[in-house]
Design an enzyme around this catalytic site. Sequence first.
Site, PDB file in Angstrom:
ATOM      1  N   LYS A  35       0.845  -1.197   0.000  1.00 56.51           N
ATOM      2  CA  LYS A  35       0.000   0.000   0.000  1.00 56.51           C
ATOM      3  C   LYS A  35       0.877   1.243   0.000  1.00 56.51           C
ATOM      4  CE  LYS A  35      -2.340   1.552   3.809  1.00 56.51           C
ATOM      5  NZ  LYS A  35      -2.195   3.001   3.941  1.00 56.51           N
ATOM      6  N   ASP A  62      -3.564   4.350  -1.798  1.00 51.76           N
ATOM      7  CA  ASP A  62      -4.484   4.778  -0.728  1.00 51.76           C
ATOM      8  C   ASP A  62      -4.489   6.311  -0.644  1.00 51.76           C
ATOM      9  OD1 ASP A  62      -5.976   4.972   1.607  1.00 51.76           O
ATOM     10  OD2 ASP A  62      -4.332   4.333   2.916  1.00 51.76           O
ATOM     11  N   LYS A  64      -7.526   8.115  -1.050  1.00 49.67           N
ATOM     12  CA  LYS A  64      -8.850   8.522  -0.524  1.00 49.67           C
ATOM     13  C   LYS A  64      -9.399   9.765  -1.219  1.00 49.67           C
ATOM     14  CE  LYS A  64      -7.847   6.743   4.156  1.00 49.67           C
ATOM     15  NZ  LYS A  64      -6.397   6.471   4.072  1.00 49.67           N
ATOM     16  N   ASP A  67     -13.894  14.619  -4.066  1.00 50.82           N
ATOM     17  CA  ASP A  67     -13.983  15.882  -4.808  1.00 50.82           C
ATOM     18  C   ASP A  67     -15.221  15.794  -5.693  1.00 50.82           C
ATOM     19  OD1 ASP A  67     -13.227  18.326  -6.206  1.00 50.82           O
ATOM     20  OD2 ASP A  67     -11.151  17.916  -5.594  1.00 50.82           O
ATOM     21  N   THR A 121     -11.471   5.984  11.144  1.00 49.99           N
ATOM     22  CA  THR A 121     -11.437   5.392  12.492  1.00 49.99           C
ATOM     23  C   THR A 121     -10.948   6.405  13.535  1.00 49.99           C
ATOM     24  OG1 THR A 121      -9.336   4.425  11.836  1.00 49.99           O
ATOM     25  CG2 THR A 121     -11.240   2.967  11.881  1.00 49.99           C
ATOM     26  N   ARG A 212       3.517  -1.726  10.639  1.00 45.94           N
ATOM     27  CA  ARG A 212       4.679  -1.894  11.513  1.00 45.94           C
ATOM     28  C   ARG A 212       5.024  -3.323  11.934  1.00 45.94           C
ATOM     29  NH1 ARG A 212       2.451   3.060  14.879  1.00 45.94           N
ATOM     30  NH2 ARG A 212       0.586   2.166  13.922  1.00 45.94           N
TER      31      ARG A 212
END
Length: 238
Positions: A35, A62, A64, A67, A121, A212
Amino acid sequence: MTDTAKPLIIALDYADAGAALALAEKLDPTQCRVKVGKELFTRAGPEVVRELVRRGFEVFLDLKFHDIPNTVAGACRAAADLGVWMMNVHAAGGEAMMRAARAALGEGAERPLLIAVTVLTSFDEPTLHGVGVAGTIADQVSRLAALSEHAGLDGVVCSPLEIAQLRAERCAAFNLVTPGVRPASSGADDQVRVATPGAAIGAGASYLVVGRPVTQVPDPLAALAAINAEIAAARRHG
Ligand code: C5P
Protein backbone atom coordinates in the site's frame (compact mmCIF):
# COMPACT_ATOMS: atom_id res chain seq x y z
CA MET A 1 -10.76 -10.45 -9.76
CA THR A 2 -10.87 -10.87 -6.01
CA ASP A 3 -7.88 -12.90 -4.89
CA THR A 4 -8.19 -13.41 -1.18
CA ALA A 5 -5.72 -16.29 -1.37
CA LYS A 6 -3.16 -13.50 -0.86
CA PRO A 7 -4.89 -11.38 1.78
CA LEU A 8 -1.98 -9.37 3.19
CA ILE A 9 -1.35 -5.77 2.12
CA ILE A 10 1.80 -4.27 3.59
CA ALA A 11 1.62 -0.51 4.28
CA LEU A 12 4.76 1.18 2.95
CA ASP A 13 4.50 4.12 5.36
CA TYR A 14 7.81 5.81 4.55
CA ALA A 15 8.76 9.40 3.79
CA ASP A 16 10.91 8.58 0.76
CA ALA A 17 11.09 6.17 -2.13
CA GLY A 18 14.48 4.77 -1.09
CA ALA A 19 13.18 3.47 2.24
CA ALA A 20 9.97 2.13 0.68
CA LEU A 21 11.84 0.30 -2.09
CA ALA A 22 14.42 -1.06 0.41
CA LEU A 23 11.57 -2.66 2.38
CA ALA A 24 9.96 -3.91 -0.84
CA GLU A 25 13.30 -5.54 -1.69
CA LYS A 26 12.87 -7.72 1.42
CA LEU A 27 9.31 -8.75 0.52
CA ASP A 28 8.03 -11.34 -1.92
CA PRO A 29 5.26 -10.15 -4.29
CA THR A 30 3.82 -13.67 -4.36
CA GLN A 31 3.25 -13.47 -0.59
CA CYS A 32 1.74 -9.98 -0.20
CA ARG A 33 0.55 -6.79 -1.82
CA VAL A 34 1.71 -3.29 -0.86
CA LYS A 35 0.00 0.00 0.00
CA VAL A 36 1.23 3.47 -0.96
CA GLY A 37 -0.35 6.28 1.04
CA LYS A 38 -0.50 10.06 0.95
CA GLU A 39 2.87 10.84 2.54
CA LEU A 40 4.97 8.59 0.31
CA PHE A 41 3.00 9.53 -2.79
CA THR A 42 3.23 13.26 -2.09
CA ARG A 43 6.98 13.03 -1.57
CA ALA A 44 7.98 10.41 -4.13
CA GLY A 45 5.26 10.81 -6.75
CA PRO A 46 3.91 8.28 -9.24
CA GLU A 47 7.39 6.94 -10.04
CA VAL A 48 7.54 4.93 -6.81
CA VAL A 49 4.23 3.31 -7.75
CA ARG A 50 5.52 2.49 -11.25
CA GLU A 51 8.69 0.99 -9.77
CA LEU A 52 6.73 -1.23 -7.36
CA VAL A 53 4.53 -2.40 -10.25
CA ARG A 54 7.69 -3.10 -12.32
CA ARG A 55 8.95 -5.24 -9.44
CA GLY A 56 5.81 -7.36 -9.63
CA PHE A 57 3.85 -5.92 -6.71
CA GLU A 58 0.11 -5.34 -6.79
CA VAL A 59 -0.26 -1.81 -5.38
CA PHE A 60 -3.14 -0.39 -3.32
CA LEU A 61 -2.95 3.37 -3.94
CA ASP A 62 -4.48 4.78 -0.73
CA LEU A 63 -5.18 8.42 -1.66
CA LYS A 64 -8.85 8.52 -0.52
CA PHE A 65 -10.14 10.79 -3.30
CA HIS A 66 -13.02 13.13 -2.34
CA ASP A 67 -13.98 15.88 -4.81
CA ILE A 68 -16.54 16.64 -7.51
CA PRO A 69 -17.37 13.59 -9.68
CA ASN A 70 -15.48 14.77 -12.77
CA THR A 71 -12.28 15.44 -10.82
CA VAL A 72 -12.39 12.14 -8.94
CA ALA A 73 -13.06 10.24 -12.17
CA GLY A 74 -9.96 11.83 -13.71
CA ALA A 75 -7.84 10.96 -10.66
CA CYS A 76 -9.06 7.34 -10.78
CA ARG A 77 -8.20 7.10 -14.49
CA ALA A 78 -4.72 8.43 -13.69
CA ALA A 79 -4.29 5.85 -10.92
CA ALA A 80 -5.43 3.07 -13.28
CA ASP A 81 -2.86 4.26 -15.84
CA LEU A 82 -0.16 3.71 -13.20
CA GLY A 83 -1.16 0.06 -13.13
CA VAL A 84 -2.39 -0.06 -9.54
CA TRP A 85 -4.42 -3.04 -8.29
CA MET A 86 -6.68 -1.13 -5.88
CA MET A 87 -7.56 2.51 -5.13
CA ASN A 88 -10.04 4.28 -2.90
CA VAL A 89 -12.39 7.24 -2.51
CA HIS A 90 -14.40 8.67 0.41
CA ALA A 91 -17.97 7.33 0.38
CA ALA A 92 -19.00 10.70 1.85
CA GLY A 93 -18.30 12.14 -1.62
CA GLY A 94 -21.71 10.71 -2.53
CA GLU A 95 -23.25 8.29 -4.98
CA ALA A 96 -22.66 10.36 -8.14
CA MET A 97 -18.97 10.74 -7.28
CA MET A 98 -18.58 7.02 -6.63
CA ARG A 99 -20.44 6.09 -9.82
CA ALA A 100 -18.21 8.43 -11.85
CA ALA A 101 -15.10 6.94 -10.24
CA ARG A 102 -16.28 3.41 -10.92
CA ALA A 103 -17.22 4.23 -14.54
CA ALA A 104 -13.75 5.72 -15.12
CA LEU A 105 -12.23 2.29 -14.49
CA GLY A 106 -14.22 0.49 -17.19
CA GLU A 107 -15.24 -3.15 -17.25
CA GLY A 108 -12.04 -4.94 -18.26
CA ALA A 109 -11.13 -8.10 -16.36
CA GLU A 110 -7.87 -6.45 -15.30
CA ARG A 111 -9.41 -3.20 -14.05
CA PRO A 112 -8.30 -2.00 -10.61
CA LEU A 113 -10.56 -2.57 -7.61
CA LEU A 114 -12.28 0.53 -6.25
CA ILE A 115 -13.14 0.68 -2.57
CA ALA A 116 -14.48 3.40 -0.27
CA VAL A 117 -13.65 4.78 3.14
CA THR A 118 -16.82 5.04 5.24
CA VAL A 119 -16.08 6.80 8.55
CA LEU A 120 -12.44 7.42 9.43
CA THR A 121 -11.44 5.39 12.49
CA SER A 122 -10.07 8.60 14.04
CA PHE A 123 -13.71 9.77 14.36
CA ASP A 124 -15.67 9.43 17.57
CA GLU A 125 -19.35 10.26 17.91
CA PRO A 126 -18.90 13.93 18.91
CA THR A 127 -16.66 14.39 15.83
CA LEU A 128 -19.33 12.81 13.63
CA HIS A 129 -22.01 15.07 15.11
CA GLY A 130 -19.64 18.04 14.66
CA VAL A 131 -19.71 17.57 10.90
CA GLY A 132 -23.50 17.47 10.96
CA VAL A 133 -24.20 13.73 10.95
CA ALA A 134 -26.63 12.61 13.65
CA GLY A 135 -26.75 9.05 15.00
CA THR A 136 -24.10 6.47 15.73
CA ILE A 137 -20.85 5.68 13.92
CA ALA A 138 -22.07 2.12 13.34
CA ASP A 139 -25.18 3.42 11.56
CA GLN A 140 -23.15 5.80 9.41
CA VAL A 141 -20.65 3.05 8.48
CA SER A 142 -23.55 0.78 7.56
CA ARG A 143 -25.28 3.46 5.48
CA LEU A 144 -22.12 4.43 3.57
CA ALA A 145 -21.13 0.80 2.93
CA ALA A 146 -24.60 0.17 1.46
CA LEU A 147 -24.27 3.29 -0.70
CA SER A 148 -20.83 2.13 -1.88
CA GLU A 149 -22.15 -1.27 -2.94
CA HIS A 150 -25.16 0.34 -4.61
CA ALA A 151 -22.81 2.64 -6.57
CA GLY A 152 -20.96 -0.41 -7.91
CA LEU A 153 -17.85 -0.25 -5.75
CA ASP A 154 -15.89 -3.36 -4.88
CA GLY A 155 -15.74 -2.90 -1.12
CA VAL A 156 -14.88 -0.66 1.80
CA VAL A 157 -12.12 -0.11 4.31
CA CYS A 158 -13.34 -1.06 7.78
CA SER A 159 -12.01 -1.47 11.29
CA PRO A 160 -11.84 -4.95 12.88
CA LEU A 161 -14.92 -4.03 14.96
CA GLU A 162 -17.03 -3.47 11.85
CA ILE A 163 -16.17 -6.64 9.91
CA ALA A 164 -18.88 -8.95 11.26
CA GLN A 165 -21.66 -6.37 10.88
CA LEU A 166 -20.69 -5.46 7.30
CA ARG A 167 -20.12 -9.08 6.29
CA ALA A 168 -23.69 -9.83 7.39
CA GLU A 169 -25.15 -6.80 5.57
CA ARG A 170 -23.30 -6.73 2.26
CA CYS A 171 -23.02 -9.26 -0.60
CA ALA A 172 -20.43 -12.01 -0.41
CA ALA A 173 -18.25 -10.48 -3.16
CA PHE A 174 -18.02 -7.13 -1.37
CA ASN A 175 -14.42 -6.70 -0.16
CA LEU A 176 -13.74 -5.70 3.44
CA VAL A 177 -10.22 -4.27 3.74
CA THR A 178 -9.15 -4.09 7.37
CA PRO A 179 -6.27 -2.24 9.05
CA GLY A 180 -5.58 -2.36 12.79
CA VAL A 181 -4.34 -5.93 12.51
CA ARG A 182 -1.84 -7.18 15.07
CA PRO A 183 -0.39 -10.69 15.41
CA ALA A 184 -0.81 -11.96 18.99
CA SER A 185 2.98 -11.71 19.40
CA SER A 186 3.30 -7.99 18.58
CA GLY A 187 2.29 -4.79 20.40
CA ALA A 188 -0.63 -2.58 19.35
CA ASP A 189 1.52 0.54 18.58
CA ASP A 190 -0.96 3.45 18.41
CA GLN A 191 -3.84 1.30 17.12
CA VAL A 192 -6.72 1.10 19.57
CA ARG A 193 -9.21 -1.24 17.92
CA VAL A 194 -7.09 -4.22 16.92
CA ALA A 195 -7.67 -7.83 15.92
CA THR A 196 -5.30 -10.70 15.24
CA PRO A 197 -4.98 -11.75 11.58
CA GLY A 198 -6.79 -15.00 12.33
CA ALA A 199 -9.68 -13.26 14.09
CA ALA A 200 -10.06 -10.66 11.31
CA ILE A 201 -10.15 -13.32 8.59
CA GLY A 202 -12.45 -15.47 10.73
CA ALA A 203 -14.89 -12.56 11.06
CA GLY A 204 -15.01 -12.14 7.28
CA ALA A 205 -12.27 -9.67 6.27
CA SER A 206 -11.12 -10.03 2.64
CA TYR A 207 -7.77 -8.22 2.92
CA LEU A 208 -5.67 -7.14 5.89
CA VAL A 209 -3.54 -3.97 5.89
CA VAL A 210 -0.48 -4.48 8.08
CA GLY A 211 2.30 -1.95 8.58
CA ARG A 212 4.68 -1.89 11.51
CA PRO A 213 4.45 -5.58 12.54
CA VAL A 214 6.15 -6.30 9.19
CA THR A 215 8.00 -3.09 8.30
CA GLN A 216 9.63 -2.43 11.69
CA VAL A 217 11.10 -5.87 12.41
CA PRO A 218 14.55 -7.25 11.50
CA ASP A 219 13.16 -9.98 9.21
CA PRO A 220 10.06 -8.71 7.35
CA LEU A 221 9.75 -11.84 5.20
CA ALA A 222 9.69 -14.07 8.29
CA ALA A 223 7.03 -11.82 9.90
CA LEU A 224 5.00 -12.01 6.69
CA ALA A 225 5.28 -15.81 6.60
CA ALA A 226 4.18 -16.04 10.26
CA ILE A 227 1.08 -13.91 9.60
CA ASN A 228 0.22 -15.89 6.45
CA ALA A 229 0.56 -19.11 8.49
CA GLU A 230 -1.78 -17.69 11.16
CA ILE A 231 -4.32 -16.84 8.45
CA ALA A 232 -4.04 -20.31 6.90
CA ALA A 233 -4.60 -21.89 10.33
CA ALA A 234 -7.65 -19.68 10.96
CA ARG A 235 -9.09 -20.74 7.60
CA ARG A 236 -8.49 -24.43 8.32
CA HIS A 237 -10.25 -24.17 11.66
CA GLY A 238 -12.92 -21.76 10.42
O1 C5P B 1 1.58 0.15 11.15
P1 C5P B 1 0.11 -0.19 11.07
O2 C5P B 1 -0.14 -1.69 10.91
O3 C5P B 1 -0.68 0.39 12.22
O4 C5P B 1 -0.37 0.50 9.72
C1 C5P B 1 -1.71 0.46 9.33
C2 C5P B 1 -1.90 1.16 8.03
O5 C5P B 1 -3.29 1.24 7.76
C3 C5P B 1 -1.40 2.60 8.01
O6 C5P B 1 -1.00 2.90 6.65
C4 C5P B 1 -2.61 3.40 8.37
O7 C5P B 1 -2.59 4.72 7.87
C5 C5P B 1 -3.70 2.60 7.68
N1 C5P B 1 -5.03 2.78 8.23
C6 C5P B 1 -5.35 2.56 9.56
N2 C5P B 1 -6.62 2.75 10.01
C7 C5P B 1 -7.56 3.16 9.15
C8 C5P B 1 -7.26 3.38 7.81
C9 C5P B 1 -5.98 3.18 7.37
O8 C5P B 1 -4.49 2.16 10.33
N3 C5P B 1 -8.76 3.29 9.59
